[in-house]
Write an enzyme that holds these catalytic residues in place. Structure first.
Site, PDB file in Angstrom:
ATOM      1  N   HIS A 107      -1.240   3.242 -12.309  1.00  0.00           N
ATOM      2  CA  HIS A 107      -1.287   1.958 -11.523  1.00  0.00           C
ATOM      3  C   HIS A 107      -2.519   1.135 -11.995  1.00  0.00           C
ATOM      4  O   HIS A 107      -3.477   1.757 -12.761  1.00  0.00           O
ATOM      5  CB  HIS A 107      -1.358   2.113  -9.910  1.00  0.00           C
ATOM      6  CG  HIS A 107      -2.481   2.722  -9.444  1.00  0.00           C
ATOM      7  ND1 HIS A 107      -2.550   4.186  -9.588  1.00  0.00           N
ATOM      8  CD2 HIS A 107      -3.889   2.661  -9.127  1.00  0.00           C
ATOM      9  CE1 HIS A 107      -3.780   4.643  -9.149  1.00  0.00           C
ATOM     10  NE2 HIS A 107      -4.259   3.616  -8.709  1.00  0.00           N
TER      11      HIS A 107
ATOM     12  N   ASP B  39      -5.804  -0.823 -10.075  1.00  0.00           N
ATOM     13  CA  ASP B  39      -6.141  -1.137  -8.538  1.00  0.00           C
ATOM     14  C   ASP B  39      -5.903  -2.575  -8.245  1.00  0.00           C
ATOM     15  O   ASP B  39      -6.421  -3.651  -9.071  1.00  0.00           O
ATOM     16  CB  ASP B  39      -7.416  -0.628  -8.453  1.00  0.00           C
ATOM     17  CG  ASP B  39      -7.818   0.611  -8.677  1.00  0.00           C
ATOM     18  OD1 ASP B  39      -6.869   1.347  -8.335  1.00  0.00           O
ATOM     19  OD2 ASP B  39      -9.000   1.181  -9.043  1.00  0.00           O
TER      20      ASP B  39
ATOM     21  N   HIS C  86      -4.510   3.733 -14.655  1.00  0.00           N
ATOM     22  CA  HIS C  86      -4.975   4.931 -14.546  1.00  0.00           C
ATOM     23  C   HIS C  86      -4.197   5.862 -13.303  1.00  0.00           C
ATOM     24  O   HIS C  86      -3.200   5.460 -12.725  1.00  0.00           O
ATOM     25  CB  HIS C  86      -6.505   4.988 -13.923  1.00  0.00           C
ATOM     26  CG  HIS C  86      -6.433   4.492 -12.623  1.00  0.00           C
ATOM     27  ND1 HIS C  86      -6.778   3.042 -12.323  1.00  0.00           N
ATOM     28  CD2 HIS C  86      -6.921   4.929 -11.396  1.00  0.00           C
ATOM     29  CE1 HIS C  86      -6.716   2.638 -11.137  1.00  0.00           C
ATOM     30  NE2 HIS C  86      -6.832   3.775 -10.318  1.00  0.00           N
TER      31      HIS C  86
ATOM     32  N   ARG D 276     -15.427   5.781  -3.995  1.00  0.00           N
ATOM     33  CA  ARG D 276     -14.920   4.690  -5.119  1.00  0.00           C
ATOM     34  C   ARG D 276     -15.534   3.211  -4.675  1.00  0.00           C
ATOM     35  O   ARG D 276     -15.399   2.964  -3.362  1.00  0.00           O
ATOM     36  CB  ARG D 276     -13.405   4.481  -5.227  1.00  0.00           C
ATOM     37  CG  ARG D 276     -12.944   3.796  -6.298  1.00  0.00           C
ATOM     38  CD  ARG D 276     -11.687   3.673  -6.294  1.00  0.00           C
ATOM     39  NE  ARG D 276     -11.155   2.700  -5.480  1.00  0.00           N
ATOM     40  CZ  ARG D 276      -9.656   2.526  -4.996  1.00  0.00           C
ATOM     41  NH1 ARG D 276      -8.848   3.235  -5.707  1.00  0.00           N
ATOM     42  NH2 ARG D 276      -9.377   1.649  -4.300  1.00  0.00           N
TER      43      ARG D 276
END
Ligand code: SIN
Length: 275
Positions: free
Chosen positions: A93, A95, A249, A264
């Site tokens: 995907h 983000d 990623h 994150r």
């Protein structure tokens, strides 16, 4: 600044970087633009240092769906307990591609990692685009695709383990549907790249359902070639930043029985321009 590329095309380690030092930022930013994935090993940082580093790149996006860490709404907890089976982000995907102005970059700080496994894979959308034939590029260049948060974070995902155990929440906020060019011009580098991904892209505007599915399937298989990839093997303390407008990623879920905990931060981007 000492740079060690991870592969022939994507990703690099910055050997002597200290993300707390603002003096290093110019070099770090240049490496980010050139390699799309930058790995800075063994950083001795606090959440405040992580936030300060992210703010050098832009405005922090406070994630709607991930549980934040205590006291820091800007930092999403990316967690898999030893007893859990699903990892968040297992599917390839980009983000927040479902946002109108999708995320520019994400910065992951490893707090606790398994002895072995739990790597993150990345794929270069610039390299994937460049490897297409000229005729195919002509065919896709004017297309646009819809991206949505609904199936991944909305009620449709209510049965997922991560929704059930509270790692992911706020299903009622999963209302984003946005249209983006299939081929974008990167806002920082001007490089052309593909901008569709298996997790959030739903369909291509103007094609029939079967045409859209066949084209997306072809592009996904094409993008998954190892020639376009790099792999980050983590140690606690490592910080990796990736460019969401240049890469996909995927979190590798190969560590049953071990805990993996990452912090994150995601940095906001601007609207995407067609190539
Ligand atoms: C993510 O998808 O943002 C997390 C990746 C990872 O946990 O390796």
């Amino acid at each position: 600044m000492q740079i060690r590329p991870l592969t022939g095309g994507l990703g690099a380690e910055i050997i002597d970087a200290d993300i707390r030092r603002s003096d290093d930022f110019e070099g770090v930013f240049a490496a980010f633009k050139q390699y799309s994935v930058i790995v800075m090993r063994e950083q001795q940082i606090t959440p405040e240092d992580h936030i300060r580093f992210a703010e050098r790149f832009g405005v922090i996006n406070v994630n709607r769906f991930f549980q934040p860490i205590d006291g820091y709404p800007q930092i999403a907890s990316v967690l898999k307990e030893a007893t859990q089976t699903e990892a968040v982000g297992e599917m390839w995907h980009t983000d927040q591609s479902y946002d109108e102005a999708p995320a520019m970059g994400s910065i992951l700080h490893a707090i606790e990692v398994p002895d072995v496994g739990g790597d993150t894979m990345f794929a270069s959308m610039g390299m994937a685009y460049e490897a297409l034939s000229p005729k195919f590029k002509e065919m896709i260049v004017g297309l646009k695709a819809w991206h949505s948060s609904r199936h991944g974070f909305g009620m449709a995902a209510a049965d997922a383990e991560s929704s059930q155990d509270g790692r992911i929440g706020n299903a009622h906020l999963a209302t984003q549907d946005n249209l983006h060019p299939v081929v974008i011009r990167h806002p920082l580098t001007g490089r052309k790249g593909l901008y569709v991904n298996p997790d959030f892209t739903t369909h291509i505007e103007g094609l029939s359902a079967s045409e859209s599915a066949a084209l997306l399937e072809f592009l996904y298989e094409h993008c998954k070639q190892p020639e376009f990839q790099c792999r980050v093997r983590w140690k606690a303390g490592d910080v990796t930043m990736w460019d969401n407008q240049a890469t996909w990623h995927k979190a590798i879920n190969d560590y049953p029985g071990s805990r993996r905990f990452m912090h994150r931060i995601t940095v906001e981007g601007r609207g995407l321009e067609a190539a």
